[in-house]
Every structure is written in structure tokens, then in C-alpha cells.
Design an enzyme around this catalytic site. Structure first.
Site, PDB file in Angstrom:
ATOM      1  N   GLU A   1       0.847  -1.191   0.000  1.00 15.70           N
ATOM      2  CA  GLU A   1       0.000   0.000   0.000  1.00 15.70           C
ATOM      3  C   GLU A   1       0.884   1.242   0.000  1.00 15.70           C
ATOM      4  OE1 GLU A   1      -2.947   0.693  -0.488  1.00 15.70           O
ATOM      5  OE2 GLU A   1      -3.591   2.443   0.662  1.00 15.70           O
TER       6      GLU A   1
ATOM      7  N   ASP B   1      -4.223   2.797   9.108  1.00 18.57           N
ATOM      8  CA  ASP B   1      -4.471   2.656   7.678  1.00 18.57           C
ATOM      9  C   ASP B   1      -3.954   1.327   7.158  1.00 18.57           C
ATOM     10  OD1 ASP B   1      -5.704   5.068   7.577  1.00 18.57           O
ATOM     11  OD2 ASP B   1      -3.946   6.181   6.838  1.00 18.57           O
TER      12      ASP B   1
ATOM     13  N   ASP C   1       1.790  -0.678   6.441  1.00 14.65           N
ATOM     14  CA  ASP C   1       2.301  -0.062   7.663  1.00 14.65           C
ATOM     15  C   ASP C   1       1.655  -0.667   8.901  1.00 14.65           C
ATOM     16  OD1 ASP C   1       3.889   1.572   6.193  1.00 14.65           O
ATOM     17  OD2 ASP C   1       2.437   3.233   6.150  1.00 14.65           O
TER      18      ASP C   1
ATOM     19  N   ASP D   1       0.157   0.756  11.166  1.00 11.86           N
ATOM     20  CA  ASP D   1      -0.754   1.740  11.769  1.00 11.86           C
ATOM     21  C   ASP D   1      -2.196   1.441  11.360  1.00 11.86           C
ATOM     22  OD1 ASP D   1      -0.880   2.425   9.147  1.00 11.86           O
ATOM     23  OD2 ASP D   1       0.073   4.387   9.373  1.00 11.86           O
TER      24      ASP D   1
END
Ligand code: TSJ
Length: 647
Positions: free
Chosen positions: A434, A511, A507, A509
Site C-alpha cells: 500500500e 491505515d 504499515d 498503523d
């Protein structure tokens, strides 16, 4: 007590030796008996014990079961049943309760060979839990006396002792999982136990199960009791997932045949997904089997026959398919039978053919009657199936267009794909990444011989509301489909898979966890064999870089970071470490990404299991659904678990 090939027939000494050999075997190869020595195996210990109390409840002698987690992760299970018998067993010369804890039952749920469920409802039993516990204590009350015995790593510390008089009846077992066996962890996850015990409370209507966590400062307790049984289960699933139902009442059907009982609870919702949970003797049959087949075939027939009879399907219309009539359906099937045959590699598929006949006959007759008595409900469900059938036709046409187009474009690979030079699935991998900057680093850092990179871009598709025809026109997922080469849904063909491993790299996180959840849900719904056959993995990029001059370490957790700081900059010296926290993959340069996350010699990866994907699917439904309240509740309740759950 079941016939047991391990039961020694000789005198006391001989039997004792065999007893110890049996339990030693469990300690030597615990995985054979409980599946694993990780967290799953650990929780399995609790289920093995609780299952005995549930059997007692099913037999009609017990109505309350209490499961407690005590400080130090000691588990205590109590019931108010008859109490495990304490009389001397002629074959062993030992009290029955001692035998229950020290003699290994033949075979094992996870063992190789010889496994046969012989009427008993539970699995490998109490002796396995005993063998794998640092210590275990049992108390039995038989209405006259209280008895007590303690074991350590399967060995009895002293014979069964009578402790005094009592008018109570019941059994209490407390144990501490052995950290020598469960090296990863002996800490129980309250939520995991809660989910499983709630399921058992649904499956055994009327039984009270209390789960109490006394490990923390404040006690936490949940009372699980559902008079509605599997009806309440369906209702619970819809409420928890925030799904709007198509009709108010959960449809409930049950029938008996000799010793066998079958029950079905079902309700339609406004999503496009089907969720069928099936159980045999309270065991979740994740691979289905005869009960599920009986349900599905009868449902399809009822729907078609009713629709024809009432002019909902015209003469010129094609029949509904099974998939049409299951769109938006949530159903729980529960059968109880003697001599259940569990088949397949994981023993999670029911094989008894008589059950298919029972469920099929019951569902056809009683659901037809239900529809005739509730025409408005029938109409709402039929309309849903009509819609599904039309969408299926539309999807078929879209697919043909897509096929024709791809034939014209000579199977164009996505423009952003950086393919590897090696051809074929054997030994090759594709990283789905991503974000453009991370994609760029991955392209530069990879070993282009066997590693392909596909960066994702564009807006996310809401898979929850999308059918296959939407996937074909989605710019985010379509490149994944063409890059993998397998097609989706009924077109899926694993022999066309272009890479042996499909690695999701995002990641650490929120998202990143969204994109992981999206992709896993997508694979789960449209390319499930990829997960079942272990092709899907999740890359594990490091969270920290700890360096001192030219010495560099990458840490994947807070603990590891602290350890590296200690190693590189020992206390007492005045060396100073530089600690960098990676907020995203994009912050790593290509070499770092290769070294830490992509180089097979150094990297760690998570292989996605079907269970992980199911969890993702559930999370996805909650996060993407229409209703705000369940989403808010989910996020609030799971804030501390999000990293764990989001895989
Ligand atoms: F298995 C176990 F030992 F771990 C265990 C068994 C743990 C717990 C918490 C409960 C039990 C258990 C066993 N609860 N209730 C029973 N019942 C019997 O073992 C029992 C009692 C009476 C008779 C009978 O025929 O009179 C038969 C059985 C199987």
C-alpha cells in the site's frame, strides 16, 4: 466410562507403570493431544475440562457451570452436577475419579490414527489436562462426602482423600498450566474464553455458564445464559455485526429421530454474505458435513418449489441456485447424535449420512409450512433471492466482457506491477504494497529474480456491499486479480496462480490495518483456497531501528527495542543509542526494507490461517457496515486489541 485399550488389566503396580507411561507420552508430544503448545493449546485445556461439565448439563444433572481465572492464571471450573464417581474401579483398583485424571483415553482428537468418537461427546479428556498441568486439584461432592486429590505433572501426590461430610453435589477442578510445556505463554485471554463459552451457552439452551476473571484489581464477570439457544445465537450475530434483518423473527426448526436431534435457526439480513455455522455434539464443524449438506439442499428445494407455486418464479425463469438462496443468510445448525463420525484432516467434518436425511426432511417440511403460514416473510426472502439471481446473471455478463477484453488485450498485467524474472509459482512471491513511496522502496530493494511488487492505489472498495460484478470494475482490487492470474469466485483456478506466495505489506498503523483487513476479507470471500492452502502471508516490518555508530539492530516490539538498547549501550557506560521509530514503510530506504522485511534469510512473516481471515471478515463487516453504533462499540471495546485482532 468408555472402553479403553490403555486400561491395564494387571495388578496395581503394573497399572501404575502404564499410567505414567501414558501421561509421559502426552508430555513428550503435547501437540498430538491438544493441537499445539501455543495460546490455542493453552485455551484448549479449559475447553477440555468445561466440556465435561457441559456433558453433565446435557445429561440433565447440572444447571450451573462456573469458570474462574485466578491470579497466576490458575483456572477453576465448578459445576453442580452429580460429582465424578469415586467408587473403586475393578480393572485398576483405583477410584473412578483418579482413573479419569491418570489414564489416557485411547486415540486423541489430534492424534494420528485410531481416533473414533465413541458416543462420548468430549475430546481427549481430563488426563491430558492433568499431564500438562504443573498441578491439578479435584474436589468432588456426592451429597454425602467431600473428596479431594492433588496431582503434579500428572502424578498423584497422594491417594484420593475423604475430607468430611456434605449435602452438596458437584465437581470442582483447579489447575495451573505447566510453563515447561506452554513455553510461549500461560496467560489466558478472557475474550477468547468468553467467545467459546458463549457459543457453548447458545448450543445448550438454558445452561448457566459464568465466566469470572479474578486476575486483575477489579473482578470481571459475564453470565451466559440463553433460553433461546441457537435462536439467540443468530440474533446475537446480527446485533454484534450491526446487520439489519429482513424479517423480525428468527426461524427455528427442530426434529428428533431416535437418539438424534437436529435444530436449525436462521434469519436473513440485508448484506450479501452467507454465514452458516454448524455443530455436531457441540463441536464446531468448520468443514461442514452431512448436516450442512442436508440443510443447503433442502433450503434450495423449498425456495424453488415455493417460488414456482406462488408465481414468484415464472415458467421461463431459471431455478434459484444454492448461492442465490443463501445470500444474506445467517444460520446455525446444531445436531446431537451418538456415534458421531468426524472426517477429514482436521476432523471437523461430520460424516453420518443418516443426519443428512434427518436435516433435509425436517428443513423441507417445516420451512415450507413456515413460509405458507408467514407469506410476508416468505415474500421478503424470495425477493432477496430474486435479486441475487439477477445480480449473478449481471456478474456472469460482466465476467464474459472482462474475459473477452482480457483476451483482446492478451491478458494485460497491471501497469504498476514490477514482475519477477522467474516464471511460475514455484519459489516466486508477490508483495502487495500500500502506498507509492513504500512501493518504490520495495521495487528497488527486492530481489527481482523471484520477487514481484504490486503497489496498490485508489479508493477502497466496500466489499461488504459489493458483489462480484463490482469487483470486476474496481480499480483497487482488479490489479490484484490480474496479477495473481487465478480469477475469482466460481472462476477461481489455483493452477493459474502466478506466484507461490502472496505477501501483504502495509504499515503497522490504522491505515495499514485497514488495507490488511480489506485484502484478507477479499481473499476470504473470493479466493478462499489461497488462504486454505497457505499462500497468503503478512510481512512483518520492524517498528524500531536501534543504532550506535555503525552497529544497527532492528526491533519488532518494545521489549526487543529495550533489549537492543541494553546490548549496544550497556548501563554504566556512557554510550548513547539512537532509536528511530518507523512510522511507515516509506521511511525505510530500499536496503533497510530488503534487510529487515524482504530478505528470506532475515525476515519473519505471518502465514494467514482461515481463522485469521474469518476474523478479518468479521472486523470488516463491523467497520464497513451501515450501522454506526456497533462500529463505535467495537472500536471502543477493542481499542486495546486492535493491533492483535487486525492481524
Ligand atoms: F473431567 C473432569 F474431571 F475434568 C471434570 C469432570 C471436570 C469438571 C469441572 C466436571 C466434571 C464432571 C463430571 N462433572 N460432572 C461429572 N459427572 C460424572 O462424571 C458422572 C457422574 C455420575 C455418573 C453416573 O452414572 O452416576 C456418571 C458420570 C459420567
Amino acid at each position: 466410562m468408555e472402553e479403553n485399550t490403555n486400561t491395564p488389566q494387571q495388578e496395581y503396580d503394573g497399572s501404575q507403570i502404564q499410567v505414567l507411561e501414558g501421561l509421559e507420552a502426552v508430555r513428550k508430544r503435547p501437540g498430538m493431544y491438544i493441537g499445539s503448545t501455543g495460546p490455542r493449546g493453552l485455551h484448549h485445556l479449559v475447553y477440555e475440562i468445561v466440556d465435561n461439565s457441559i456433558d453433565e448439563a446435557l445429561a440433565g444433572y447440572c444447571d450451573k457451570i462456573v469458570v474462574e481465572l485466578l491470579p497466576g492464571d490458575i483456572v477453576r471450573v465448578s459445576d453442580d452436577g452429580r460429582g465424578i464417581p469415586v467408587g473403586i474401579q475393578p480393572q485398576t483398583g483405583l477410584p473412578a475419579v483418579t482413573v479419569v485424571f491418570t489414564i489416557l483415553h485411547a486415540g486423541g482428537k489430534f492424534g494420528g490414527g485410531g481416533y473414533k468418537v465413541s458416543g462420548g461427546l468430549h475430546g481427549v479428556g481430563a488426563s491430558v489436562v492433568n499431564a500438562l498441568s504443573e498441578w491439578l486439584e479435584v474436589q468432588v461432592c456426592d451429597g454425602q462426602h467431600r473428596y479431594y486429590q492433588r496431582f503434579e505433572r500428572g502424578h498423584e501426590v497422594a491417594p484420593l482423600q475423604m475430607m468430611g461430610d456434605t449435602t452438596e453435589t458437584g465437581t470442582q477442578v483447579a489447575f495451573k498450566a505447566d510453563p515447561e510445556i506452554f513455553q510461549e505463554t500461560t496467560v489466558y485471554d478472557y475474550e477468547v474464553l468468553l467467545t467459546r463459552l458463549r457459543e457453548q451457552a447458545f448450543l445448550n439452551a438454558g445452561t448457566y455458564i459464568v465466566l469470572r476473571d479474578l486476575r486483575g484489581a477489579a473482578p470481571v464477570e459475564e453470565d451466559l445464559h440463553y433460553e433461546g439457544g441457537i435462536r439467540s445465537f443468530v440474533d446475537y450475530i446480527h446485533k454484534k455485526r450491526g446487520l439489519e434483518t429482513l424479517h423480525d423473527e428468527v426461524i427455528y426448526i427442530s426434529a428428533k429421530d431416535g437418539d438424534s436431534i437436529a435444530e436449525v435457526a436462521m434469519q436473513y439480513n440485508d448484506s450479501y454474505n452467507e454465514l452458516i455455522l454448524s455443530f455436531a455434539n457441540n463441536i464446531h464443524t468448520t468443514d461442514g458435513g452431512t448436516h450442512e449438506v442436508g440443510f443447503k439442499t433442502a433450503l434450495t428445494r423449498v425456495m424453488n418449489d415455493y417460488a414456482r407455486k406462488n408465481g414468484i418464479l415464472k415458467d421461463s425463469d431459471k431455478n434459484f441456485t444454492g448461492e442465490d438462496v443463501r445470500e444474506g443468510l445467517t444460520a446455525v445448525i446444531s445436531v446431537k447424535l451418538t456415534e458421531a463420525q468426524f472426517e477429514g484432516q482436521t476432523k471437523a467434518k461430520l460424516g453420518n449420512t443418516a443426519i443428512r436425511t434427518l436435516v433435509d426432511g425436517m428443513v423441507y417440511a417445516k420451512l415450507m409450512t413456515y413460509f405458507e403460514e408467514n407469506p410476508a416473510v416468505a415474500r421478503a426472502i424470495m425477493d432477496k433471492s430474486l435479486n441475487a439471481s439477477r445480480a449473478r446473471e449481471a456478474a456472469r455478463r460482466a465476467r464474459e466482457v472482462a474475459r473477452r477484453k482480457s483476451a483482446l488485450e492478451s491478458a494485460q498485467l497491471p501497469g504498476k506491477l514490477a514482475d519477477c524474472s522467474q516464471k511460475g509459482a514455484e519459489g516466486t512471491e508477490i508483495y502487495i504494497v500500500e502506498g507509492d513511496s513504500a512501493g518504490g522502496s520495495a521495487k528497488m530493494g527486492r530481489d527481482r529474480k523471484f520477487q514481484a511488487i504490486l503497489p496498490l492505489w485508489g479508493k477502497m472498495l466496500n466489499v461488504e456491499k459489493a458483489r462480484l460484478d463490482k469487483v470486476y470494475s474496481n480499480e483497487k482490487l482488479m490489479p490484484v486479480v490480474t496479477a495473481l492470474g487465478t480469477g475469482i469466485g466460481e472462476d477461481f483456478d489455483i493452477s493459474k496462480l502466478r506466484y507461490g506466495r502472496v505477501i501483504i505489506m502495509a504499515d503497522a498503523d490504522v491505515d495499514g490495518s485497514h488495507i490488511r483487513t480489506l485484502l484478507l476479507t477479499f481473499f476470504f470471500r473470493f479466493m478462499r483456497p489461497l488462504i486454505e492452502e497457505g499462500h497468503i502471508c503478512i510481512a512483518q516490518p520492524p517498528l524500531f531501528k536501534v543504532s550506535r555508530g555503525k552497529q544497527v539492530r532492528y526491533a519488532f516490539s518494545d521489549e526487543e527495542r529495550d533489549q537492543y538498547i541494553k546490548e549496544l549501550c550497556p548501563e554504566g557506560t556512557n554510550a548513547k543509542c539512537d532509536v528511530q521509530r518507523y512510522k511507515g514503510l516509506g521511511e525505510m530506504d530500499p536496503e533497510q526494507l530488503w534487510e529487515t522485511t524482504m530478505n528470506p534469510a532475515n525476515r519473519t512473516m505471518l502465514r494467514v490461517s482461515l481463522e485469521d481471515a474469518m476474523k478479518a471478515d468479521e472486523i470488516f463487516t463491523i467497520l464497513m457496515g451501515d450501522k454506526v453504533a456497533p462500529r463505535k462499540e467495537f472500536i471502543e471495546q477493542n481499542a486495546q486489541y486492535v493491533r492483535e485482532l487486525d492481524i
